[in-house]
Scaffold this motif. Structure first.
Motif, mmCIF file in Angstrom:
data_model
loop_
_atom_site.group_PDB
_atom_site.id
_atom_site.type_symbol
_atom_site.label_atom_id
_atom_site.label_comp_id
_atom_site.label_asym_id
_atom_site.label_seq_id
_atom_site.Cartn_x
_atom_site.Cartn_y
_atom_site.Cartn_z
ATOM 1 N N ALA A 103 -2.541 -6.522 1.711
ATOM 2 C CA ALA A 103 -2.649 -5.349 2.758
ATOM 3 C C ALA A 103 -3.393 -5.791 4.168
ATOM 4 N N THR A 104 -4.183 -7.169 3.724
ATOM 5 C CA THR A 104 -4.724 -7.715 5.087
ATOM 6 C C THR A 104 -3.570 -8.359 5.814
ATOM 7 N N LEU A 105 -2.813 -9.183 4.939
ATOM 8 C CA LEU A 105 -1.498 -9.925 5.638
ATOM 9 C C LEU A 105 -0.716 -8.781 6.401
ATOM 10 N N ASP A 106 -0.639 -7.881 5.926
ATOM 11 C CA ASP A 106 0.338 -6.512 6.255
ATOM 12 C C ASP A 106 -0.191 -6.234 7.740
ATOM 13 N N GLY A 107 -1.604 -6.029 8.006
ATOM 14 C CA GLY A 107 -2.028 -5.600 9.006
ATOM 15 C C GLY A 107 -1.832 -6.623 10.111
ATOM 16 N N ILE A 108 -2.247 -8.072 9.828
ATOM 17 C CA ILE A 108 -2.121 -9.190 10.741
ATOM 18 C C ILE A 108 -0.479 -9.371 11.160
ATOM 19 N N PRO A 176 -2.528 -0.824 3.769
ATOM 20 C CA PRO A 176 -1.419 -1.503 4.651
ATOM 21 C C PRO A 176 -0.564 -0.663 5.691
ATOM 22 N N VAL A 177 -0.297 -1.459 6.565
ATOM 23 C CA VAL A 177 0.778 -0.681 7.506
ATOM 24 C C VAL A 177 1.820 -0.186 6.873
ATOM 25 N N GLN A 178 2.468 -0.814 6.006
ATOM 26 C CA GLN A 178 3.656 -0.126 5.166
ATOM 27 C C GLN A 178 3.072 0.900 4.095
ATOM 28 N N ASN A 179 3.840 1.809 3.686
ATOM 29 C CA ASN A 179 3.495 2.920 2.922
ATOM 30 C C ASN A 179 4.860 3.330 2.209
ATOM 31 N N PRO A 180 5.005 2.569 0.991
ATOM 32 C CA PRO A 180 4.367 1.788 0.325
ATOM 33 C C PRO A 180 4.585 0.285 0.573
ATOM 34 N N LEU A 181 3.287 -0.296 0.504
ATOM 35 C CA LEU A 181 3.323 -1.939 0.444
ATOM 36 C C LEU A 181 4.473 -2.424 -0.461
ATOM 37 N N PRO A 182 5.446 -3.042 -0.277
ATOM 38 C CA PRO A 182 6.679 -3.480 -1.009
ATOM 39 C C PRO A 182 6.076 -4.260 -2.097
#
Length: 361
Positions: A103-108, A176-182
């Motif tokens: 989720a951190t990686l997704d934000g970055i 995460p930015v994505q919902n859902p995170l893949p």
């Protein structure tokens, strides 16, 4: 039935190898190889590749024990490429921390992270983190259940299992930015794991590193049947493959440069697992159109990927490069050729094929 929304995605996977150079015997440091792989990810993004995967290992000959950290190092230097583990060894990990890391990686990365969850083909992480190999399958099932619960809800209530205590209405952050995170399921071709991925409605990645790729077509059908029976929309479920390979300007150069380090690495693993000796005849047979090695010039590698899409049904292809340590400039050139020459040819032909209505789920 025409597949909706897919052509084919092309990318790279790596285990960030640090095996001895086959010519000099020298071993690159973990630190230098990690910096190299970040440069490889940046180049992959620049040449238009779709995805880059980093595998988790806990042994001397691989440098990436934390894929999310490696991918995060490249996230702020890339714009479009998706960033995934390949795989995360979920059985010996904490699903809470895995979700938080990605989720951190997704934000970055502004929404480009993915998790590829698997049991892993190596087992060093089990004693390292205090798990028993006897619990190999049960641990994966338990931890995948928890990971999916965390993905589905900000506040988590989970009854606990053999590996960790219960969670009572606790929040897991960041989201995460994505919902859902893949979350993808990685499989070496086990029917049970393929069917489970289908029942859960999760994307599937098949490691096609031996034999004939066409032999995996029944597994893709099994996956889709399981997904359909569970009520999932099969047209929205991608299937990926991961195969070893290398590209150079001409086929003979590609074959000759990729063989020595690949042979050395495969024979190290082979001695650990009781495989037969990996020699040039085995290698050359695998380079054939029917084999699982994607080694050659851009036209040849494109032809093999197109055949894999049409005959097996994959919608994402990972070229795993290198298998054993190779010069960084040769790896970079292969990535450039994959992005600038192979991928456009594959996308063009598959696009025409799908537009004609011949593609079926």
């Amino acid at each position: 039935m025409k597949r909706e929304g897919f052509t084919v995605e092309i990318g790279i996977s790596t285990f960030v190898e640090t095996t001895p150079d086959v010519h000099t015997g020298q071993v690159i440091s973990h630190a230098e190889r990690l910096r190299e792989v970040v440069e490889e990810i940046v180049l992959a993004d620049q040449v238009g590749l779709d995805v880059y995967g980093v595998g988790e290992h806990h042994r001397q000959d691989y440098a990436a024990s934390s894929p999310a950290v490696v991918l995060a190092a490249a996230a702020s230097r890339t714009k479009r490429i998706r960033l995934t583990s390949a795989v995360t060894v979920l059985s010996s990990a904490d699903p809470v921390r895995i979700f938080q890391e990605f989720a951190t990686l997704d934000g970055i990365s502004e929404g480009r992270a993915e998790i590829m969850a698997g049991r892993g083909s190596f087992v060093e992480s089990f004693p390292l983190f205090g798990y028993k190999l006897d619990d190999y399958d049960a641990l994966f099932d338990e931890k995948l259940e928890l990971l999916l619960k965390i993905r589905a809800s900000e506040k988590v209530t989970w009854g606990g299992g053999g590996s960790r205590p219960a969670i009572n209405n606790l929040g897991v952050y960041p989201r995460p930015v994505q919902n859902p995170l893949p979350v993808w399921i990685g499989s070496g071709g086990n029917q049970e794991s393929v069917a489970r991925a289908g029942l859960l409605g999760l994307p599937l990645v098949l490691a096609i590193i031996g034999g004939r790729p066409i032999q995996f077509a029944p597994l893709v059908r099994l996956y889709k049947q399981a997904a359909e029976q569970a009520g999932h929309d099969v047209s929205r479920l991608p299937v990926a493959s991961h195969s070893h390979g290398f590209i150079a300007g001409d086929a003979q150069t590609a074959a000759d440069r990729f063989f020595p380090s690949t042979q050395a690495a495969m024979n190290v693993i082979g001695r650990e697992r009781g495989w037969s000796h990996y020699d040039r005849s085995t290698y050359d047979a695998a380079r054939s159109l029917e084999g699982a090695l994607y080694v050659g010039d851009p036209d040849y590698v494109a032809r093999k990927i197109i055949d894999l899409r049409k005959n097996v049904g994959i919608t994402r292809f990972f070229l795993h490069i290198p298998v054993g340590s190779m010069p960084h400039d040769e790896v970079m050139k292969a990535i450039e050729l994959l992005g600038t020459q192979v991928a456009p040819r594959v996308r063009e032909e598959i696009g025409r094929w799908e537009a004609s209505g011949e593609a079926e789920v």
